[in-house]
Motif scaffolding. Structure first.
Motif, short mmCIF file in Angstrom:
data_model
loop_
_atom_site.label_atom_id
_atom_site.label_comp_id
_atom_site.label_asym_id
_atom_site.label_seq_id
_atom_site.Cartn_x
_atom_site.Cartn_y
_atom_site.Cartn_z
N ALA A 70 0.14 6.33 5.07
CA ALA A 70 1.49 6.17 4.41
C ALA A 70 2.49 6.52 5.53
N LEU A 71 2.26 7.64 6.31
CA LEU A 71 2.95 8.09 7.38
C LEU A 71 3.01 7.20 8.39
N VAL A 72 2.10 6.68 8.86
CA VAL A 72 2.08 5.53 9.94
C VAL A 72 3.11 4.54 9.36
N ASN A 73 2.95 3.94 8.31
CA ASN A 73 3.80 2.83 7.82
C ASN A 73 5.15 3.41 7.83
N ARG A 74 5.36 4.57 7.49
CA ARG A 74 6.83 4.85 7.39
C ARG A 74 7.49 5.22 8.81
N THR A 75 6.69 5.48 9.79
CA THR A 75 7.04 5.81 11.15
C THR A 75 7.39 4.45 11.74
N PHE A 76 6.49 3.61 11.66
CA PHE A 76 6.69 2.17 12.32
C PHE A 76 7.33 1.25 11.47
N ASN A 77 7.98 1.55 10.05
CA ASN A 77 8.34 0.66 9.36
C ASN A 77 7.37 -0.52 9.08
N ILE A 78 6.40 -0.17 8.64
CA ILE A 78 5.33 -1.42 8.24
C ILE A 78 5.48 -1.41 6.59
N THR A 79 5.82 -2.62 6.08
CA THR A 79 5.58 -2.99 4.84
C THR A 79 5.11 -4.11 4.38
N GLY A 80 4.55 -4.20 3.09
CA GLY A 80 3.98 -5.38 2.58
C GLY A 80 4.82 -6.17 1.85
N ASP A 81 4.10 -7.17 0.90
CA ASP A 81 5.05 -7.92 0.25
C ASP A 81 4.08 -8.04 -1.15
N GLU A 82 4.75 -8.44 -2.28
CA GLU A 82 4.00 -8.33 -3.59
C GLU A 82 2.73 -9.13 -3.55
N SER A 83 2.39 -10.07 -2.76
CA SER A 83 1.21 -10.75 -2.67
C SER A 83 0.16 -10.12 -1.83
N THR A 84 0.38 -8.97 -1.14
CA THR A 84 -0.42 -8.36 -0.17
C THR A 84 -1.52 -7.38 -1.08
N ALA A 85 -2.75 -7.47 -1.03
CA ALA A 85 -3.77 -6.83 -1.83
C ALA A 85 -4.46 -6.06 -0.90
N ALA A 86 -4.87 -4.75 -1.41
CA ALA A 86 -5.72 -3.81 -0.48
C ALA A 86 -6.98 -4.34 -0.41
N SER A 87 -7.66 -4.78 -1.23
CA SER A 87 -8.99 -5.26 -1.19
C SER A 87 -10.27 -4.14 -0.94
N PHE A 88 -10.07 -2.99 -1.49
CA PHE A 88 -11.14 -2.07 -1.45
C PHE A 88 -11.48 -1.57 -2.96
N SER A 89 -12.55 -1.02 -3.31
CA SER A 89 -13.01 -0.96 -4.44
C SER A 89 -12.56 0.19 -5.08
N ASP A 90 -12.13 0.96 -4.31
CA ASP A 90 -11.70 2.57 -4.54
C ASP A 90 -10.29 2.61 -4.66
N VAL A 91 -9.47 1.33 -4.25
CA VAL A 91 -7.91 1.41 -4.19
C VAL A 91 -7.39 0.70 -5.02
N LYS A 92 -6.88 1.08 -6.45
CA LYS A 92 -6.48 0.26 -7.31
C LYS A 92 -5.00 0.19 -7.47
N PRO A 93 -4.27 -0.88 -7.85
CA PRO A 93 -2.90 -1.02 -8.26
C PRO A 93 -2.33 0.26 -8.74
N ALA A 94 -2.89 0.96 -9.75
CA ALA A 94 -2.45 1.93 -10.39
C ALA A 94 -2.32 3.15 -9.46
N HIS A 95 -2.91 3.04 -8.23
CA HIS A 95 -2.71 4.42 -7.30
C HIS A 95 -1.58 4.38 -6.44
N TRP A 96 -1.16 5.54 -6.37
CA TRP A 96 0.18 5.62 -5.66
C TRP A 96 0.20 5.02 -4.23
N TYR A 97 -0.96 5.19 -3.52
CA TYR A 97 -0.98 4.69 -2.25
C TYR A 97 -1.53 3.14 -1.92
N TYR A 98 -1.50 2.35 -3.13
CA TYR A 98 -1.98 1.16 -3.19
C TYR A 98 -1.44 0.21 -2.02
N SER A 99 0.17 0.13 -2.44
CA SER A 99 0.96 -0.60 -1.33
C SER A 99 0.83 -0.23 0.02
#
Length: 936
Positions: A70-99
């Motif tokens: 999350a810190l790396v993303n904010r430092t380098f302004n990295i963002t995804g869009d609504e179609s971007t998926a995490a694709s990890f079994s332990d990272v769910k859309p309900a988690h704060w860090y998913y996006s």
């Protein structure tokens, strides 16, 4: 579901608070001697990291894999869009860090574990951090330099190239004991320092510095705004220091830069920024065009607290205040495209208002109301706007000190003055908006002006006086910059179609003024949530919405309908005819006459709590009923009886001969008397008491219409004649020499012509009273009368064998002779021999005709005419009343009109089944029409 969302948001805030812009303090209590304190404080000041609520930073606390991403993303302004998926079994859309994890995976700088997991809550190791940064920054893998670390043998093969890359690029380093510790968890301090080095080393930014001057002198606090070249979006904004200098960092590219003060502006375009280099510019300010105006949405509401862009090349920007008003400083003599952001839609592009705003020379210009092509709802800026005027055409408005003629566009009264604007007698029109802003301590009077919109921005508690002012669209009160109420007093025959009150105010409706609709929608930032309503608002609809309010009424206040849509306290002894309650209301001092309250709403009437029982349909029906705005006859006297409930007017049976009627009406209107839709009379009435005389219109101005109605109504001539007392008419004329002349010249010829046409003239001859006429005449006139009558004397002598002379017919008592004539078979021969036209000619030219006129018994003459001919038609009556009487002096006409019993005529129409109505039409809104039916 709501609880889950709340929990997720809470966890997100708690876990990210250290690495987001939630900065509690830059002087953390646990960093006094810490090796990383400079970098941590720098990042905190920029809002990139924050501390904890106890004032600490906890620099040695481990960072989780999710937090680091999350810190790396904010430092380098990295963002995804609504179609971007995490694709990890332990990272769910309900988690704060998913996006964040999904965005990082899409960017290609993270990977998971062989089992398909990411382990977001596990602490991240130094070698994992090195691997992430190497991938992100696309560093060339290398093992060179690893030999200097005593623990290099413990570095796994998959991480060695990444560790070498970050070491050789000075992004990460080792420990004093010559180790790297690849398996140690990276700390909060290490994460900040590592990312700070990476950001600095691989920055794409350069520096822009400059100086702002006027005639070579440095200008402090000038506003510098930076745009991408040819664009209108503000990318950065700073102010010059005390020496006129400024400096800021920008990504590599080309930029436009503007500088401005309150009345000056400058511009530089297409400035190149090179990474790691400094570009320097000088901006020399020149006199600017200062634009003042207002943004409203398509519904006339204020578009408050949003940015307005004026683009030609360059772009200049302004910010609207809560009332939608702005001041923009732009370069002069240019055509601008105007855009505005919709405050109700975040992250949207601004929309174009106009592409052709012509801005003239340097100086102040008032461009009035600009309409945005969207709706912001009630919340933006607090309430409705003035509407109309100005608009996309960019009409420049001027400051006026007086009205010298009809005007088109938007104008304002000179600010900060006391005085009178408008002329004493002449009425002028402003087709646009007039802004009034005298200041909180000044009074101002507007008089004899018709204006589309009127905006009052300030004024003393003493008053803004509107004397004979007509506001055809909207009066708006927006005195948000003063703590006391601005008092607005209407005087004379002022009319306001609608008033929108956005700030504290006192409305005093005086004299015969009318205000149709009042909308109290107090701005949430109004200094005082209070409005006073004074005077006669009995034909007004008052709606309270928006912020809660207190409404004060006076002892003489009358309100037709009060609609409560927000929490409201109503104080004072004012009379409220009807209250519609859909929110909490407290009528503290006096109860409305009628209350319609929404089902379940609890309201208070003089301390007693009540609960509403009316359904939504009943509430809506009551609110949509606009009958209160219709002009009404409040009372009618002399010859009518009013039934307000059934809207019928009954004809009075007595008196049949009447003086002008007294009508009291609720507002200025035209009153029309119609029979079967045909206009018989029309009067312009003012609010309050009025006098009308029906005869003057019905049997005067609209006589032709009256005749047409008579012809088709089924009534006959005698019905009409019964309504006229001709004796009173001609007796009235005797009091005026001028009126007598009109009778002699116009009326008498018709009377004597009619007499000549009668088959039996005996009754008319007696009514003329020839002896009295002859006695009043001079000798010359007597001779002419004798000449006109002598043939009848000759007939008498030839028939009777007598030898009477003319003097016998004009003696004091000629009854013996006339008895003989009237009983004889030759009676008509006798009367036909009289030259009645000759008698009129003698009288018309006589120097003593005034005395002669007084002797004629006109009442008897007309009775004789009515009794002896069917040729006495309405047309003779028309000639008398319309063609002749219109020239009489006013007092004579009043006497005549009071002698005509129009009630008798109207009763005859009603008896024959004709529809007779009084129709009232609002003088300012022809759609407001009210009809009363006449009955017997």
């Amino acid at each position: 579901m709501k609880n889950k969302v709340y929990l997720r948001l809470t966890l997100c805030v708690c876990l990210l608070m250290a690495f987001t812009s939630i900065a509690f303090a830059a002087n953390f209590t646990d960093l006094d001697e810490h090796w990383a304190r400079l970098q941590i404080n720098k990042w905190a000041e920029k809002g990139l990291v924050g501390g904890y609520s106890d004032g600490t930073f906890k620099p040695n606390k481990a960072v989780t894999r999710a937090e680091f991403v999350a810190l790396v993303n904010r430092t380098f302004n990295i963002t995804g869009d609504e179609s971007t998926a995490a694709s990890f079994s332990d990272v769910k859309p309900a988690h704060w860090y998913y996006s964040d994890i999904a965005a990082a995976k899409a960017a290609g700088y993270i990977g998971g574990y062989p089992d398909g997991t990411f382990k977001p809550n596990s602490s991240i190791t130094r070698q994992e951090a090195a691997s992430i940064l190497a991938r992100l920054l696309k560093l060339e893998p290398t093992t060179g330099g690893l030999e200097k670390f005593a623990d290099n043998a413990s570095m796994p093969g998959w991480a060695r190239g990444s560790i070498g890359a970050v070491i050789n690029n000075d992004i990460m380093g080792g420990y004093p004991d010559s180790t790297f510790k690849p398996l140690n968890n990276i700390t909060r301090a290490e994460a900040v320092v590592t990312l700070d080095r990476a950001l600095e080393l691989f920055s794409t930014e350069g520096t822009l510095s400059g100086k702002v001057t006027v005639d070579g002198t440095a200008v402090s606090n000038a506003v510098i705004k930076v745009f991408a070249a040819g664009s209108y979006e503000v990318l950065n904004e700073v102010k010059t220091d005390s020496k006129g200098n400024f400096e800021l960092n920008l990504k590599a590219g080309n930029y436009d830069v503007t500088a401005s003060t309150t009345d000056k502006a400058a511009y530089k375009g297409n400035i190149g920024i090179v990474p790691g280099k400094t570009s320097t510019i000088n901006l020399a300010l020149e006199d600017a065009a200062v634009l003042e105006g207002k943004i409203e949405d398509e519904d006339g509401r204020n578009v408050g607290e949003t940015e307005v862009l004026f683009t030609t090349n360059p772009t200049f920007t302004a910010k609207t205040d809560k009332g939608g008003e702005f001041t923009a400083v732009v370069l002069p003599d240019r055509t601008y495209t105007v855009r505005v952001y919709n405050p109700s839609e975040e992250d949207q592009e601004p929309v174009i208002i106009t592409e052709e705003l012509q801005v003239g020379s340097a100086g102040k210009h008032f461009i009035g109301n600009l309409e945005a092509p969207f709706s912001v709802g009630v919340s933006s800026g607090g309430g409705g706007g003035a509407g109309g005027g100005g608009g996309a055409g960019g009409q420049t408005i001027e400051t006026i000190n007086e009205i010298s003629g009809d005007l088109t566009g938007d104008y304002r009264v000179t600010t900060g003055v006391n005085g009178v604007f408008g002329h004493d007698t002449n009425e002028y029109t402003i087709n646009g908006t007039l802004y009034v802003d005298p200041g909180p301590d000044n009074d101002i009077t507007l008089q004899n002006i018709v204006v589309t919109n009127l905006v009052v921005k300030s004024g003393d508690e003493n008053s803004v006086v509107l004397k004979n002012i007509k506001v055809t669209n909207e009066l708006k009160v927006t005195a948000l910059n003063q703590d006391k109420k601005v008092r607005i007093v209407t005087k004379g025959n002022s009319y306001i179609a609608k008033a929108v009150i956005n700030s504290q105010a006192k409305l005093d409706i005086a004299d015969t003024s009318v205000l149709d609709i009042i909308e109290i929608a107090l701005d949430q930032n109004a200094p005082l949530k209070e409005v006073d309503l004074l005077g006669d608002l009995s034909s007004s609809i008052v709606t309270v919405r928006g912020s809660s309010a207190k409404i004060n009424t006076g002892n003489t206040t009358k309100i037709g309908r009060l609609i409560i849509e927000t929490d409201t306290d109503i104080l004072g002894a004012g009379e409220i005819q009807e209250a519609i309650v859909t929110a909490q209301a407290d009528f503290k001092d006096k109860a409305p006459i009628n209350i319609i309250a929404k089902q379940g709403i609890i309201y208070i009437v003089i301390g007693n709590e009540r609960t509403g029982t009316n359904t939504d349909n009943e509430i809506n029906e009551a609110i949509n009923d606009k009958s209160i705005l219709l002009p009404k006859i409040d009372s009618i006297e002399n010859w009518f009886t009013l039934n307000q409930e059934s809207k019928t007017i009954s004809l009075a049976e007595t008196p049949r001969n009447f003086s002008p009627a007294a009508l009291d009406v609720s507002k200025p209107c035209s009153l029309e008397l119609k029979a079967n839709g045909t206009l018989l009379g029309k009067w312009e009435l003012g609010k309050g008491e009025n006098e009308i005389t029906l005869a003057e219109n019905v049997f005067g101005t609209y006589l032709t219409n009256t005749l047409n109605v008579i012809k088709t109504s089924g009534i006959n001539d005698q019905d009409i004649y019964q309504a006229v007392n001709f004796g009173s008419i001609l007796d009235a004329v005797k009091s005026s020499e001028e009126d007598k002349a009109i009778v002699y010249n116009k009326i008498l010829p018709r009377i004597f012509e009619l007499i000549d046409s009668l088959e039996d003239k005996s009754e008319v001859y007696a009514a003329i009273n020839l002896p009295a006429i002859y006695d009043a005449a001079d000798s010359d006139t007597q001779g002419k009368i004798k000449e006109a009558v002598q043939p009848a004397v000759d007939v008498y002598n030839s028939k009777t064998g007598e030898s009477i002379v003319f003097e016998d017919l004009v003696s004091a008592d000629p009854s013996v002779i006339l008895d003989t004539v009237n009983s004889a078979a030759w009676k008509n021969d006798f009367y036909n021999a009289i030259n009645f036209t000759g008698i009129y000619t003698a009288l018309k030219d006589s120097p003593s005709r005034s005395d002669i006129y007084d002797k004629i018994n006109f009442t008897a003459v007309y009775e004789a005419l009515q009794n002896n001919t069917d040729k006495l038609t309405i047309y003779l009556y028309a000639a008398l009343i319309y063609n002749d009487m219109k020239d009489f002096n006013p007092s004579t006409k009043n006497t005549i009109y009071s002698s005509i019993d129009v009630n008798s005529f109207l009763a005859s129409l009603i008896d024959k089944g004709n529809t007779v109505e009084f129709v009232l039409t609002d003088s300012f809104n022809s759609e407001l029409e009210n009809t009363y039916t006449l009955s017997k």
